[in-house]
Scaffold this motif. Structure first.
Motif, mmCIF file in Angstrom:
data_model
loop_
_atom_site.group_PDB
_atom_site.id
_atom_site.type_symbol
_atom_site.label_atom_id
_atom_site.label_comp_id
_atom_site.label_asym_id
_atom_site.label_seq_id
_atom_site.Cartn_x
_atom_site.Cartn_y
_atom_site.Cartn_z
ATOM 1 N N CYS A 26 7.372 7.847 -0.613
ATOM 2 C CA CYS A 26 7.284 6.396 -0.941
ATOM 3 C C CYS A 26 8.724 6.063 -1.323
ATOM 4 N N PRO A 27 9.309 4.944 -0.516
ATOM 5 C CA PRO A 27 10.551 4.505 -0.933
ATOM 6 C C PRO A 27 10.748 3.941 -2.392
ATOM 7 N N VAL A 28 9.798 3.419 -2.870
ATOM 8 C CA VAL A 28 9.759 2.704 -4.202
ATOM 9 C C VAL A 28 10.032 3.910 -5.446
ATOM 10 N N PRO A 39 2.410 5.667 -4.983
ATOM 11 C CA PRO A 39 1.072 5.248 -4.383
ATOM 12 C C PRO A 39 -0.019 5.976 -5.033
ATOM 13 N N CYS A 67 5.178 -2.358 -5.219
ATOM 14 C CA CYS A 67 4.846 -1.747 -3.730
ATOM 15 C C CYS A 67 5.484 -2.846 -2.659
ATOM 16 N N LEU A 68 5.747 -2.123 -1.735
ATOM 17 C CA LEU A 68 6.449 -2.884 -0.480
ATOM 18 C C LEU A 68 5.073 -2.981 0.541
ATOM 19 N N LEU A 69 4.191 -2.527 0.264
ATOM 20 C CA LEU A 69 3.231 -2.496 1.456
ATOM 21 C C LEU A 69 3.696 -2.171 2.928
ATOM 22 N N CYS A 70 4.674 -0.986 2.662
ATOM 23 C CA CYS A 70 5.247 -0.586 3.989
ATOM 24 C C CYS A 70 4.197 0.507 4.523
ATOM 25 N N GLU A 71 3.000 0.870 4.098
ATOM 26 C CA GLU A 71 2.040 1.787 4.636
ATOM 27 C C GLU A 71 2.597 3.209 4.893
ATOM 28 N N CYS A 73 2.869 5.367 2.738
ATOM 29 C CA CYS A 73 1.943 6.460 2.018
ATOM 30 C C CYS A 73 0.564 6.345 2.736
HETATM 31 S S1 SF4 Z 1 3.018 0.987 0.950
HETATM 32 FE FE1 SF4 Z 1 2.976 2.980 -0.109
HETATM 33 S S2 SF4 Z 1 4.900 4.085 0.678
HETATM 34 FE FE2 SF4 Z 1 5.377 1.832 0.841
HETATM 35 S S3 SF4 Z 1 5.854 1.149 -1.286
HETATM 36 FE FE3 SF4 Z 1 3.847 0.791 -1.325
HETATM 37 S S4 SF4 Z 1 3.088 2.639 -2.435
HETATM 38 FE FE4 SF4 Z 1 5.001 3.062 -1.567
#
Ligand code: SF4
Ligand code: SF4
Length: 432
Positions: A26-28, A39, A67-71, A73
């Motif tokens: 996870c980048p965050v 996550p 969370c960035l919702l970058c998927e 995770c």
């Molecule tokens: S989607 Fe998952 S990996 Fe991306 S920022 Fe949110 S928790 Fe972290």
């Protein structure tokens, strides 16, 4: 729909074995190093929310909204949990308990009406050109804006005057023999902030045998709404777009924006519209949706004529999360770039790590977003590229900001711009 009845909340949440794989990617979490930002922590938080062990309040919302919702995770979770979907569903559940006037204004009034959104963008352009924005900044007026918007003002600092819609016609006939009838889903980001991409998309598609229709009634894909707890509005927008595009007899529905194509995929449609009357109709629509680079490479098999005088260019590529993670599309944009004479593709380290833009994230979480961006810029600059290419208007804005911050002599482009530019550089073929 009841949050507790959504499939990820009902079926997947129990599958978490607390292995921590999601946390490691996870980048965050890499920046915050706190379990509540991980996550795995989000899964736990959603579970407590579902079971009534925590209240749906703004504190819980703020944890989840980090969370960035970058998927990243979700695609790495060995139990197959759609962690980002759990998160988005929970944000909407909490929002329903704590609606906000400014969000209603932005996401329901402005962002559901393309003409109003365009007018506001033009106003922003006028403010920039007339110096009003600088004046407001100097007087400290920007500070009264919500969230991190005053800090993030620089990201929006180059709004073009013309919108994408004003640069392309509604009906664009195929040049030469017609192969496909294509509906172009022109998303808000491309339309308002990267209009040259819209022009290049239509030009390249028509040159390759596609009749391109740009439905004027297209509305936002709903992705910004999902990210901001407005799933109800995302539903309405998706349903509207399904009706509009299904009214034509398209072979394919193409978009140059990774966030739009991911919002229009079968998976997201099932998440947002699953169980509703419109679901079947929406799945017919989703079946035709395809990312532009995938369409050009896999379906059209685009071949570019050679030109010994082609400019030599060093290009590096950033994978948008909504393309690489959400749709598994990685090879096609690279293949497209490599088919361009003169292009030397140089891979950056961690090309598929989020740039921190994520639609509205850089505006709502400016400081964190900049930390994530700095790492991306370090990796990109190490390539020494002349061009930084990506397939999402939101990533483009974030990377353009990164390039300006780093004073790097590099141009941020969508690959389609390079293709179009290449066509334009070819000598005219004299009629026989
Ligand atoms: S989607 Fe998952 S990996 Fe991306 S920022 Fe949110 S928790 Fe972290
Ligand atoms: S990777 Fe999946 S199973 Fe492992 S801790 Fe994260 S959510 Fe749970």
């Amino acid at each position: 729909m009841d949050f507790k009845k959504l499939p990820p909340v009902q079926e997947q949440i129990m599958k978490c074995v607390r292995c921590g794989k999601c946390r490691s990617v996870c980048p965050v979490f890499a920046e915050i190093r706190n379990e509540t930002a991980a996550p795995r922590g989000h899964v736990f938080m959603v579970q407590m929310l579902r079971d009534g062990k925590v209240e749906p309040d703004s504190e819980v919302y703020d944890y989840l909204a980090n969370c960035l919702l970058c998927e990243t995770c979700s695609i790495n979770c060995p139990s197959g949990i759609d962690i980002h979907e759990l998160n988005a569903a929970a944000r909407s559940y909490i929002y329903e308990h704590h609606p906000s006037v400014s969000k209603e204004l932005i996401f329901d009034t402005l962002w559901t009406k393309p003409s109003l959104l365009r007018t506001s963008t033009k106003f922003l352009w006028g403010a920039q050109k007339s110096g009003l924005q600088a004046l407001a900044r100097n007087l400290g007026l920007m500070k009264i804006l919500p969230g991190d918007l005053p800090k993030a003002e620089g990201i929006l600092s180059s709004v073009p005057l013309r919108s994408g819609r004003s640069l392309v016609r509604e009906v664009n006939p195929a040049r030469g023999e017609k192969r496909f009838r294509v509906g172009y889903f022109l998303g808000c980001g491309t339309d308002l902030f990267q209009p040259q991409v819209a022009k290049a998309t239509v030009e390249v598609l028509t040159r390759n045998g596609c009749e391109v229709i740009v439905p004027r009634e297209t509305r936002c894909c709903g992705m910004p709404h999902l990210a901001n707890g407005k799933m109800d509005t995302a539903r309405k927008l998706l349903a509207h777009n399904v009706k509009i595009f299904n009214g034509y007899d398209f072979d394919y529905i193409i978009t140059d924006c990774a966030s739009c194509s991911s919002a229009l995929t079968e998976k997201n449609i099932k998440f947002v519209l699953g169980g509703l009357k419109i679901e079947d109709e929406a799945l017919v629509f989703a079946d035709k949706v395809m990312d532009l680079t995938k369409f050009l490479v896999d379906i059209l098999d685009i071949q570019l004529p050679d030109n010994p005088d082609a400019k030599t260019r060093k290009v590096t590529f950033h994978d948008p999360c909504h393309l690489a993670n959400a749709q598994g599309i990685k090879s096609q944009p690279r293949e497209l770039l490599q088919r361009l004479p003169g292009v030397q593709l140089v891979e950056m380290a961690e090309a598929n790590r989020c740039c921190g833009g994520s639609g509205t994230y850089s505006i709502t979480h400016y400081d964190l977003s900049m930390k994530i961006l700095d790492r991306k810029m370090d990796n990109a600059m190490a390539t020494g590229a002349d061009y930084l290419a990506t397939c999402c208007p939101s990533c483009m804005m974030q990377l353009q900001y990164g390039v300006r911050r780093c004073k790097w002599d590099c141009q941020v482009v969508h690959p389609i711009e390079l293709v179009y530019e290449y066509y334009q550089s070819l000598p005219e073929i004299a009629p026989v």
